[in-house]
Design an enzyme around this catalytic site. Structure first.
Site, mmCIF file in Angstrom:
data_model
loop_
_atom_site.group_PDB
_atom_site.id
_atom_site.type_symbol
_atom_site.label_atom_id
_atom_site.label_comp_id
_atom_site.label_asym_id
_atom_site.label_seq_id
_atom_site.Cartn_x
_atom_site.Cartn_y
_atom_site.Cartn_z
ATOM 1 N N GLU A 21 0.982 -0.988 -0.074
ATOM 2 C CA GLU A 21 0.075 0.113 0.068
ATOM 3 C C GLU A 21 0.703 1.336 -0.115
ATOM 4 O O GLU A 21 0.401 2.033 -0.629
ATOM 5 C CB GLU A 21 -1.035 0.008 1.144
ATOM 6 C CG GLU A 21 -2.282 -1.173 1.097
ATOM 7 C CD GLU A 21 -2.887 -0.575 -0.112
ATOM 8 O OE1 GLU A 21 -3.048 0.372 -0.643
ATOM 9 O OE2 GLU A 21 -3.461 -1.700 -0.717
ATOM 10 N N TYR A 104 -7.370 6.510 2.640
ATOM 11 C CA TYR A 104 -7.399 5.592 1.845
ATOM 12 C C TYR A 104 -6.777 4.279 1.870
ATOM 13 O O TYR A 104 -7.337 3.258 2.140
ATOM 14 C CB TYR A 104 -6.923 6.053 0.309
ATOM 15 C CG TYR A 104 -6.836 4.652 -0.721
ATOM 16 C CD1 TYR A 104 -7.378 4.184 -1.471
ATOM 17 C CD2 TYR A 104 -5.332 4.148 -0.739
ATOM 18 C CE1 TYR A 104 -7.470 3.075 -1.979
ATOM 19 C CE2 TYR A 104 -5.112 2.845 -1.586
ATOM 20 C CZ TYR A 104 -6.352 2.300 -2.155
ATOM 21 O OH TYR A 104 -5.981 1.374 -3.043
ATOM 22 N N ASP A 122 -10.297 4.612 -4.109
ATOM 23 C CA ASP A 122 -9.130 5.119 -5.095
ATOM 24 C C ASP A 122 -9.867 5.651 -6.319
ATOM 25 O O ASP A 122 -11.025 5.741 -6.523
ATOM 26 C CB ASP A 122 -8.379 3.897 -5.488
ATOM 27 C CG ASP A 122 -8.823 2.865 -6.108
ATOM 28 O OD1 ASP A 122 -9.907 2.737 -6.336
ATOM 29 O OD2 ASP A 122 -7.945 2.110 -6.515
ATOM 30 N N CYS A 174 -14.738 -1.681 -15.735
ATOM 31 C CA CYS A 174 -15.377 -0.414 -15.808
ATOM 32 C C CYS A 174 -14.268 0.589 -15.984
ATOM 33 O O CYS A 174 -13.711 1.509 -15.259
ATOM 34 C CB CYS A 174 -16.148 0.130 -14.465
ATOM 35 S SG CYS A 174 -17.085 1.701 -14.841
ATOM 36 N N CYS A 181 -18.850 -2.336 -20.816
ATOM 37 C CA CYS A 181 -20.299 -2.380 -20.425
ATOM 38 C C CYS A 181 -20.908 -3.613 -20.855
ATOM 39 O O CYS A 181 -21.871 -4.348 -20.194
ATOM 40 C CB CYS A 181 -20.928 -1.424 -21.021
ATOM 41 S SG CYS A 181 -20.351 0.161 -20.544
ATOM 42 N N CYS A 190 -26.841 0.474 -13.795
ATOM 43 C CA CYS A 190 -25.948 1.514 -14.129
ATOM 44 C C CYS A 190 -26.683 2.580 -14.939
ATOM 45 O O CYS A 190 -26.945 2.203 -16.244
ATOM 46 C CB CYS A 190 -24.692 0.876 -14.823
ATOM 47 S SG CYS A 190 -23.583 2.238 -15.295
HETATM 48 S S1 SF4 Z 1 -22.364 -0.777 -17.282
HETATM 49 FE FE1 SF4 Z 1 -21.914 0.843 -15.916
HETATM 50 S S2 SF4 Z 1 -20.397 -0.068 -14.445
HETATM 51 FE FE2 SF4 Z 1 -20.688 -1.545 -16.116
HETATM 52 S S3 SF4 Z 1 -18.814 -1.358 -17.105
HETATM 53 FE FE3 SF4 Z 1 -20.405 -0.001 -18.220
HETATM 54 S S4 SF4 Z 1 -20.276 2.063 -17.092
HETATM 55 FE FE4 SF4 Z 1 -19.026 0.553 -15.830
#
Ligand code: SF4
Length: 314
Positions: A21, A104, A122, A174, A181, A190
């Site tokens: 860390e 953090y 983070d 993400c 996605c 989302c």
């Molecule tokens: S659906 Fe939403 S949380 Fe999933 S990868 Fe795409 S932007 Fe990120």
């Protein structure tokens, strides 16, 4: 597999997590891995580190930058070993009292070491949450968000795995530029994915480049250079550098031999440097001579770069 991810029952868990860390603050995983392994060869346990001294630790840290981390790591290891039976405190307030540990790192350690229901926020985690909400990061109070949603977030007892998985999800699925996605299991919840009007990230302000003049006094016969700790690079204080002065212009200085111009960045600072030299045995106060071939002890990599340039002078 990352070398600091050891079994939950490993006696080295605290030391490995603490070391990683500290190293990972401001530095990428792929850079950290070889340093982490090399560090363990020299200090295999928290106790062995706590018995060491600053010069040795800084030498091993050489090239990783942000040297304050190395000093704080050493100080923290001494406190844990000498005052806390080599254990990490179990609450946020006491962990935050340790040198070099901010919000953090404290939350990461509580999750990884004690499996507490907490998340280390983070850049990856911020991005995931801000996409799920389709809201700019600076409009989200992450602590409040986690507190309000605690019941939903920590449904299992695998809090440590969850904290780690969330970071990993941000890094691998993400992702910053192109979120994956279509492979994502939480598309249905989302807002970023579903929205036709996706939020735009606020652009980071560019760091301003500053001009510096570096003045090297050189003892040509004995291949030495004069260095001082009294220089104007506050973020490298306590380290030896040649005389260095910030300048408002890029104009050449008279009475000094111009050597070269180069750009560098240290920590998050960008520097445009004009390097000057003078053969002289007379040096200003607070300076001392260092061999240009010096290799055995800690010298910051920035000073070493100057050594390299200056060594080429005939
Ligand atoms: S659906 Fe939403 S949380 Fe999933 S990868 Fe795409 S932007 Fe990120």
């Amino acid at each position: 597999m990352l070398p600091w991810r050891v079994s939950k029952k490993s006696p080295n868990k605290l030391y490995y997590r603490l070391l990683s860390e500290f190293m990972l603050q401001q530095t990428q995983v792929k850079t950290v891995i070889p340093y982490f392994k090399f560090f363990l060869v020299n200090f295999p346990s928290l106790k062995s580190l706590s018995l060491s001294n600053e010069a040795k630790v800084l030498k091993l840290w050489e090239g990783l930058g942000y040297y304050r981390r190395a000093r704080n790591l050493l100080a923290t290891s001494k406190i844990l070993v000498n005052e806390n039976k080599s254990k990490l405190p179990k609450n946020l307030i006491d962990i935050l009292k340790l040198p070099g540990i901010g919000d953090y790192t404290a939350n990461a350690l509580l999750a990884f070491i004690y499996n507490q229901p907490t998340i280390a926020v983070d850049g990856n985690v911020k991005r995931v949450f801000s996409r799920i909400l389709n809201k700019n990061e600076n409009k989200i109070d992450f602590n409040k968000l986690i507190e309000i949603n605690k019941k939903n977030l920590f449904k299992t007892k695998r809090n440590s795995d969850f904290a780690e998985a969330l970071m990993e999800f941000g890094a691998l699925i993400c992702k910053p530029k192109e979120p994956n996605c279509f492979k994502c299991n939480i598309q249905n919840t989302c807002k970023y994915f579903k929205s036709g009007k996706k939020f735009k990230k606020t652009r980071m302000l560019k760091t301003k480049v500053k001009n510096y003049n570096i003045f090297c006094y050189i003892d040509k016969m004995r291949h030495r250079i004069a260095l001082t700790k009294k220089h104007s690079l506050g973020f490298l204080n306590k380290f030896y550098l040649p005389s260095i002065k910030e300048s408002n212009s890029n104009k050449k200085i008279i009475n000094w031999n111009f050597h070269s111009n180069f750009k560098d960045s240290i920590s998050n600072k960008k520097l445009n440097i004009n390097l000057y030299y003078k053969f002289s045995l007379k040096i200003p106060s607070h300076h001392q001579w260092f061999s240009l071939k010096r290799n055995n002890e800690f010298i910051p990599s920035f000073t070493k770069k100057i050594f390299k340039q200056i060594s080429k002078i005939n």
